[in-house]
Design an enzyme around this catalytic site. Structure first.
Site, PDB file in Angstrom:
ATOM      1  N   GLY A 182       0.725  -1.311  -0.093  1.00 43.24           N
ATOM      2  CA  GLY A 182      -0.121  -0.075  -0.114  1.00 43.24           C
ATOM      3  C   GLY A 182       0.725   1.223   0.061  1.00 43.24           C
ATOM      4  N   LYS A 239     -10.743  -4.506   9.835  1.00 38.00           N
ATOM      5  CA  LYS A 239      -9.378  -3.990  10.410  1.00 38.00           C
ATOM      6  C   LYS A 239      -9.265  -5.057  11.647  1.00 38.00           C
ATOM      7  CE  LYS A 239      -6.738  -1.740   8.990  1.00 38.00           C
ATOM      8  NZ  LYS A 239      -5.545  -2.074   8.055  1.00 38.00           N
ATOM      9  N   ILE A 268      -0.913   7.014   3.769  1.00 38.55           N
ATOM     10  CA  ILE A 268       0.033   6.873   4.747  1.00 38.55           C
ATOM     11  C   ILE A 268       1.006   6.229   4.126  1.00 38.55           C
ATOM     12  CG2 ILE A 268       0.490   6.224   6.937  1.00 38.55           C
ATOM     13  CD1 ILE A 268      -2.598   6.234   7.277  1.00 38.55           C
ATOM     14  N   LYS A 306     -12.009  11.314   2.120  1.00 36.57           N
ATOM     15  CA  LYS A 306     -11.888  11.435   3.502  1.00 36.57           C
ATOM     16  C   LYS A 306     -12.029  13.020   4.167  1.00 36.57           C
ATOM     17  CE  LYS A 306     -10.396   7.208   3.641  1.00 36.57           C
ATOM     18  NZ  LYS A 306      -8.927   6.704   3.636  1.00 36.57           N
ATOM     19  N   GLY A 327      -0.651   4.652  -1.542  1.00 31.51           N
ATOM     20  CA  GLY A 327      -1.677   5.347  -0.949  1.00 31.51           C
ATOM     21  C   GLY A 327      -1.127   6.300   0.308  1.00 31.51           C
ATOM     22  N   TYR A 355     -15.668  -1.392   7.811  1.00 34.42           N
ATOM     23  CA  TYR A 355     -14.350  -1.282   7.775  1.00 34.42           C
ATOM     24  C   TYR A 355     -13.533  -1.584   9.035  1.00 34.42           C
ATOM     25  CZ  TYR A 355     -10.183   1.496   8.308  1.00 34.42           C
ATOM     26  OH  TYR A 355      -8.892   1.936   8.589  1.00 34.42           O
ATOM     27  N   THR A 377      -5.957   0.469  13.179  1.00 34.63           N
ATOM     28  CA  THR A 377      -6.746   1.757  13.362  1.00 34.63           C
ATOM     29  C   THR A 377      -7.258   1.628  14.890  1.00 34.63           C
ATOM     30  OG1 THR A 377      -8.548   3.017  12.890  1.00 34.63           O
ATOM     31  CG2 THR A 377      -8.491   0.654  12.124  1.00 34.63           C
ATOM     32  N   ASP A 378      -7.594   2.932  15.400  1.00 37.19           N
ATOM     33  CA  ASP A 378      -8.391   3.094  16.732  1.00 37.19           C
ATOM     34  C   ASP A 378      -9.845   2.631  16.538  1.00 37.19           C
ATOM     35  OD1 ASP A 378      -9.375   5.184  15.161  1.00 37.19           O
ATOM     36  OD2 ASP A 378      -8.888   6.686  16.696  1.00 37.19           O
ATOM     37  N   GLU A 379     -10.240   2.648  15.185  1.00 36.57           N
ATOM     38  CA  GLU A 379     -11.675   2.290  15.003  1.00 36.57           C
ATOM     39  C   GLU A 379     -12.118   0.665  15.602  1.00 36.57           C
ATOM     40  OE1 GLU A 379     -13.776   3.571  11.557  1.00 36.57           O
ATOM     41  OE2 GLU A 379     -12.173   5.115  11.315  1.00 36.57           O
TER      42      GLU A 379
HETATM   43  P1  NAD Z   1      -5.278   4.499   1.441  1.00 36.53           P
HETATM   44  O1  NAD Z   1      -6.713   4.061   0.928  1.00 36.53           O
HETATM   45  O2  NAD Z   1      -4.700   6.070   1.175  1.00 36.53           O
HETATM   46  O3  NAD Z   1      -4.183   3.589   0.764  1.00 36.53           O
HETATM   47  C1  NAD Z   1      -4.470   2.156   0.741  1.00 36.53           C
HETATM   48  C2  NAD Z   1      -3.472   1.817  -0.521  1.00 36.53           C
HETATM   49  O4  NAD Z   1      -3.673   0.038  -0.347  1.00 36.53           O
HETATM   50  C3  NAD Z   1      -3.530   2.521  -1.779  1.00 36.53           C
HETATM   51  O5  NAD Z   1      -2.529   2.705  -2.531  1.00 36.53           O
HETATM   52  C4  NAD Z   1      -4.179   1.003  -2.613  1.00 36.53           C
HETATM   53  O6  NAD Z   1      -4.159   0.914  -4.032  1.00 36.53           O
HETATM   54  C5  NAD Z   1      -3.605  -0.178  -1.896  1.00 36.53           C
HETATM   55  N1  NAD Z   1      -4.167  -1.278  -2.063  1.00 36.53           N
HETATM   56  C6  NAD Z   1      -5.581  -1.609  -1.762  1.00 36.53           C
HETATM   57  N2  NAD Z   1      -5.982  -2.902  -1.782  1.00 36.53           N
HETATM   58  C7  NAD Z   1      -4.938  -3.522  -2.311  1.00 36.53           C
HETATM   59  C8  NAD Z   1      -4.545  -4.943  -2.667  1.00 36.53           C
HETATM   60  N3  NAD Z   1      -5.671  -5.785  -2.575  1.00 36.53           N
HETATM   61  N4  NAD Z   1      -3.147  -5.082  -3.123  1.00 36.53           N
HETATM   62  C9  NAD Z   1      -2.537  -4.443  -2.968  1.00 36.53           C
HETATM   63  N5  NAD Z   1      -2.595  -2.673  -2.557  1.00 36.53           N
HETATM   64  C10 NAD Z   1      -3.784  -2.463  -2.406  1.00 36.53           C
HETATM   65  O7  NAD Z   1      -5.310   4.309   2.883  1.00 36.53           O
HETATM   66  P2  NAD Z   1      -4.598   5.104   4.206  1.00 36.53           P
HETATM   67  O8  NAD Z   1      -5.396   6.243   4.450  1.00 36.53           O
HETATM   68  O9  NAD Z   1      -3.062   5.214   3.619  1.00 36.53           O
HETATM   69  O10 NAD Z   1      -4.557   3.895   5.077  1.00 36.53           O
HETATM   70  C11 NAD Z   1      -3.243   2.928   4.905  1.00 36.53           C
HETATM   71  C12 NAD Z   1      -3.560   2.016   6.295  1.00 36.53           C
HETATM   72  O11 NAD Z   1      -3.440   2.725   7.624  1.00 36.53           O
HETATM   73  C13 NAD Z   1      -4.873   1.256   6.162  1.00 36.53           C
HETATM   74  O12 NAD Z   1      -4.588  -0.109   6.566  1.00 36.53           O
HETATM   75  C14 NAD Z   1      -5.654   1.787   7.139  1.00 36.53           C
HETATM   76  O13 NAD Z   1      -6.725   0.857   7.735  1.00 36.53           O
HETATM   77  C15 NAD Z   1      -4.752   2.354   8.084  1.00 36.53           C
HETATM   78  N6  NAD Z   1      -5.192   3.441   8.893  1.00 36.53           N
HETATM   79  C16 NAD Z   1      -5.642   4.512   8.361  1.00 36.53           C
HETATM   80  C17 NAD Z   1      -5.868   5.425   8.969  1.00 36.53           C
HETATM   81  C18 NAD Z   1      -6.242   6.881   8.236  1.00 36.53           C
HETATM   82  O14 NAD Z   1      -6.803   7.974   9.041  1.00 36.53           O
HETATM   83  N7  NAD Z   1      -6.246   7.038   6.961  1.00 36.53           N
HETATM   84  C19 NAD Z   1      -5.832   5.705  10.428  1.00 36.53           C
HETATM   85  C20 NAD Z   1      -5.533   4.341  10.829  1.00 36.53           C
HETATM   86  C21 NAD Z   1      -5.005   3.390  10.273  1.00 36.53           C
END
Ligand code: NAD
Length: 344
Positions: free
Chosen positions: A8, A153, A13, A188, A11, A149, A125-127
């Site tokens: 990922g 998780k 983060i 978001k 994406g 979601y 995540t905290d969720e």
């Molecule tokens: P995002 O949706 O921006 O990015 C997710 C990335 O994963 C994307 O680049 C997507 O192409 C890739 N992806 C999705 N499905 C895939 C698959 N089957 N195979 C390969 N790649 C795949 O998400 P984010 O906001 O950057 O979150 C990243 C992680 O952090 C997630 O696991 C999320 O649950 C966790 N998280 C996010 C937040 C937040 O506020 N954004 C908070 C806590 C935890």
């Protein structure tokens, strides 16, 4: 640290984390595995995409053969960000969330075990703790996710931790607060509101905007994930909170001011089902054991984030105008061209 596999990594983060790793002197190589869903963009990596230390593999974490090949190529650690991540989408697309977030995680864990990976950091995540009207969740608190979601998780957290118990795979889990910062897909709430307000388009608040979230800058989250990667104890969970608690209405007030808009741009809509009233985590474990300490001030971080969206309309305007069907093929073509260059 030698060679880190980041799932990922295109994406929100994940791309910040990849840049952070590439800047670390003791990181020799970073492999990104990302299928590039609507939320993943090579452009998020910027010039990092062309670093000699970076290898980009476009592929799905559920593809067992591909994942096995990627793990066989020599990563010493895995940091697993890849997921379906948008709560609203999970109500209708629960199967996709379970498939990627749970089964995809399982594929990675199995391959990591086969290839003797030295550390597997599962990003969560905290969720997963569900709504907390009062008090704070420690890492030992029960998981009571409300929405698909968070349920997916939570399931993936447990699957990851079971790989530590059953296979001895050195797994750590991070659970962080809501993240914000540049490069977040404009579905978001913060980038959605900013990109709408910058265009003079109204925004909507659920119910009275009373839901409380803890907002953590993406760089603080990445610093915490890196601390866990380097020093987290196998089998342990680390809460990465410590941002600023705000109700949705308070957050909206900040964003209106930053974007030069007023409350007449805000309308109230009925709440969605199971919209958790409040999340809150105790993060003293990560602080005391790993030296984790968020540094970014929310007001500055929000202003800087809004400024990034203001200065980069090419990155979000086509997505924010909503006509994804016309935009995405063009984005995919650009992506393919970039990949061709990278493949040399
Ligand atoms: P995002 O949706 O921006 O990015 C997710 C990335 O994963 C994307 O680049 C997507 O192409 C890739 N992806 C999705 N499905 C895939 C698959 N089957 N195979 C390969 N790649 C795949 O998400 P984010 O906001 O950057 O979150 C990243 C992680 O952090 C997630 O696991 C999320 O649950 C966790 N998280 C996010 C937040 C937040 O506020 N954004 C908070 C806590 C935890």
């Amino acid at each position: 640290m030698e060679n880190i596999l980041v799932t990922g990594g295109a994406g929100f983060i994940g791309s910040h984390f990849v840049k952070r790793l590439l800047a670390a002197e003791d990181v020799a190589a970073v492999t990104v595995l990302d299928v590039l869903t609507y939320a993943g963009h090579i452009e998020n990596l910027g010039t990092a995409f062309f670093s000699d230390k970076l290898r980009f593999v476009q592929g799905d974490i559920r593809d067992t053969t591909l994942v096995d090949n990627v793990m066989a190529a020599g990563p010493t650690a895995v940091v697993h960000f890849a997921a379906e991540s948008h709560v609203d989408r999970s109500y209708d697309a629960t199967d996709a969330f379970l498939s990627t977030n749970v089964l995809g995680t399982q594929v990675l864990l199995n391959a990591a075990h086969r290839h003797d990976i030295g550390k597997f950091v599962h990003v969560s995540t905290d969720e997963v703790y569900g709504p907390l009207p009062t008090g704070t969740a420690t890492e030992d608190s029960p998981l009571r996710p409300s929405v698909p979601y968070a349920a997916a998780k939570a399931a993936s957290d447990l699957v990851a931790l079971s790989a530590y118990q059953t296979l001895g795979l050195p797994v750590c889990v991070t659970r962080s607060s809501n993240c914000y910062g540049p490069y977040q897909y404009p579905e978001k709430v913060i980038p959605l509101f900013v990109t709408r307000l910058l265009r003079g388009v109204p925004v909507t608040l659920h119910d009275q905007g009373q839901h409380i979230r803890n907002w953590l800058h993406v760089e603080d989250n990445c610093a915490g994930v890196e601390a866990v990667l380097r020093g987290g104890a196998p089998g342990e969970v680390y809460n990465l909170g410590g941002g600023t608690d705000l109700s949705s209405k308070e957050l909206t007030g900040y964003l209106l001011e930053i974007c030069g808009a007023t409350w007449d741009k805000v309308t109230y809509i009925p709440d969605r089902p199971a919209n958790d009233c409040r999340y809150s985590m105790d993060w003293t474990k990560a602080r005391d054991q790993l030296g984790y300490q968020p540094k970014r001030c929310l007001a500055e971080g929000l202003a800087e984030t809004a400024e990034w969206y203001r200065r980069n309309p090419d990155r979000w305007a086509p997505l924010a105008t909503g006509d994804l069907r016309t935009v995405l093929p063009a984005a995919r073509t650009a992506t393919t061209a970039l990949e061709a260059r990278h493949a040399k």
